[in-house]
Design an enzyme around this catalytic site. Structure first.
Site, PDB file in Angstrom:
ATOM      1  CG  LEU A 133       3.697 -36.159   0.100  1.00 51.59           C
ATOM      2  CD1 LEU A 133       5.098 -36.632   0.868  1.00 51.59           C
ATOM      3  CD2 LEU A 133       3.724 -36.436  -1.531  1.00 51.59           C
ATOM      4  CG  HIS A 134      -3.990 -36.891   0.219  1.00 51.19           C
ATOM      5  ND1 HIS A 134      -3.252 -35.740  -0.740  1.00 51.19           N
ATOM      6  CD2 HIS A 134      -4.968 -37.269  -0.384  1.00 51.19           C
ATOM      7  CE1 HIS A 134      -4.128 -35.628  -1.581  1.00 51.19           C
ATOM      8  NE2 HIS A 134      -5.070 -36.504  -1.475  1.00 51.19           N
ATOM      9  NE  ARG A 135      -4.251 -38.146  -5.424  1.00 51.46           N
ATOM     10  CZ  ARG A 135      -5.284 -38.215  -5.964  1.00 51.46           C
ATOM     11  NH1 ARG A 135      -6.193 -38.936  -5.881  1.00 51.46           N
ATOM     12  NH2 ARG A 135      -5.530 -36.758  -6.537  1.00 51.46           N
TER      13      ARG A 135
END
Length: 359
Positions: A204-206
């Site tokens: 998860l990084h958006r």
């Protein structure tokens, strides 16, 4: 200009795409050099890939590091302009949709250097995504557009790209996956991390998930609900780590946050997972080939072929726990469709087109 081909890479997703192209061009005797802009500068985010994928050490590393989109892109452009002036390459090859890609495309256009874009034509139709802007600009400026899927070919045609510029070649990232699949040791990954037989992997990084504190809090709530059902291991990208930690991500006993992994280690972990929760583009493709159920936490995807010909589905944060429950109950499918030309030979097809263009 010479017959020299320069490959421009800068971030973790670029390296598995570049490796088979570089290898295939070498087999054809094409002169080439590898440029690393240093957009990802952490050893775990880039250098480990060179060792594991058999890539040559970069001939040039610009070491631009992090920064805002504008500052990072400008720094890459400045470094590349000096390099191109010195080398006078016959062609540039760029990969994916990162800032290094669009920076190289802009400098190439100004200096009239032929440009090849690997992974052309992908569209999310979401202008809020920086990657979408990078894709659109790069494709508009490219002379050779290498598409990984039929929908990408259609998008380019709808945008008025000349048919002779478009080449449907398959996916070089899948070349790398298939070439290394015997190295993806799920038992080793499970043992080294002390995981249960059934576990979920998350990446998860958006910006849409981690930049706003309210979004980060909603994401953490959803991930804790997933961890209520199965152990979750999350190799956490540096981006957004502070906000997710502040939102309480680390507080659930069944949610394990670890540092980013190398390519082989990460895909060993994914290969043994009951499901993957992600907002990454590349992970959607990798899970499609490995047959692992993929739940993409985004309202859209530039890789719809992973839904129509793979194991991927789009989910919201609100519905994620419910869908994870259904996936865990159903288990993994014994067979599943895979996209056309994802056969391990995309790098060869790309190399043949580039070599012919240089001649």
């Amino acid at each position: 200009m010479s017959d020299l081909v320069l490959h421009i890479t800068g971030a973790r997703p670029n390296f598995p795409k570049a490796a088979p192209v570089i290898r295939a061009l070498a087999a054809l005797g094409v002169s080439q050099k590898l440029v690393h802009t240093g957009q990802h500068y952490d050893e775990r985010m880039s250098e480990v890939f060179f060792r594991q994928l058999g890539l040559p050490e970069p001939d040039v590393n610009l070491e631009v590091g992090s920064g805002t989109h504008a500052k990072q892109t400008a720094a890459i452009m400045t470094g590349l302009e000096d390099l191109f002036e010195a080398e006078r390459p016959g062609m540039l090859v760029v990969y994916g949709d990162v800032n290094s890609t669009v920076a190289a495309a802009l400098v190439a256009a100004k200096m009239q250097i032929p440009l090849a874009h690997v992974e052309a034509g992908l569209r999310s139709f979401d202008p809020s995504m920086p990657e979408e802007v990078n894709r659109l600009v790069t494709d508009r400026l490219s002379d050779l557009l290498f598409a990984t899927s039929p929908d990408a070919v259609a998008h380019l045609g709808n945008e008025g790209v000349a048919p002779e510029k478009i080449h449907f070649v398959g996916n070089p990232m899948i070349d790398t996956l298939l070439a290394n699949i015997d190295r993806f040791d799920q038992d080793k990954a499970r043992t080294e991390l002390g995981l249960a037989d059934r576990y979920v992997v998350a990446t998860l990084h958006r910006p849409g998930n981690v930049d706003d504190p309210a979004d980060a809090a909603a994401l953490v709530k959803a991930m804790h609900a997933v961890a209520d059902q199965a152990e979750v291991v999350l190799p956490l990208h540096p981006r957004g780590r502070g906000r997710l930690q502040a939102a309480g991500l680390f507080d659930h006993p069944a949610l394990r946050v670890i540092d980013p992994l190398g390519y082989v280690e990460f895909l060993g972990l994914v290969r043994g997972a009951a499901a993957v929760v992600t907002d990454s583009g590349g992970v959607q493709e990798e899970t499609t080939m490995l047959g692992v159920p993929c739940l993409t936490l985004r309202p859209n995807t530039e890789r719809p072929v992973t839904i129509t010909h793979g194991t991927n589905q789009l989910v919201t944060r609100e519905r994620l726990p419910q869908i994870v429950e259904a996936v865990l109950t159903a288990g993994r499918a014994e067979s599943w469709p895979t996209p056309p030309l994802w056969d391990g030979r995309a790098g060869e097809r790309i190399a043949q087109v580039i070599a012919a263009r240089l001649r």
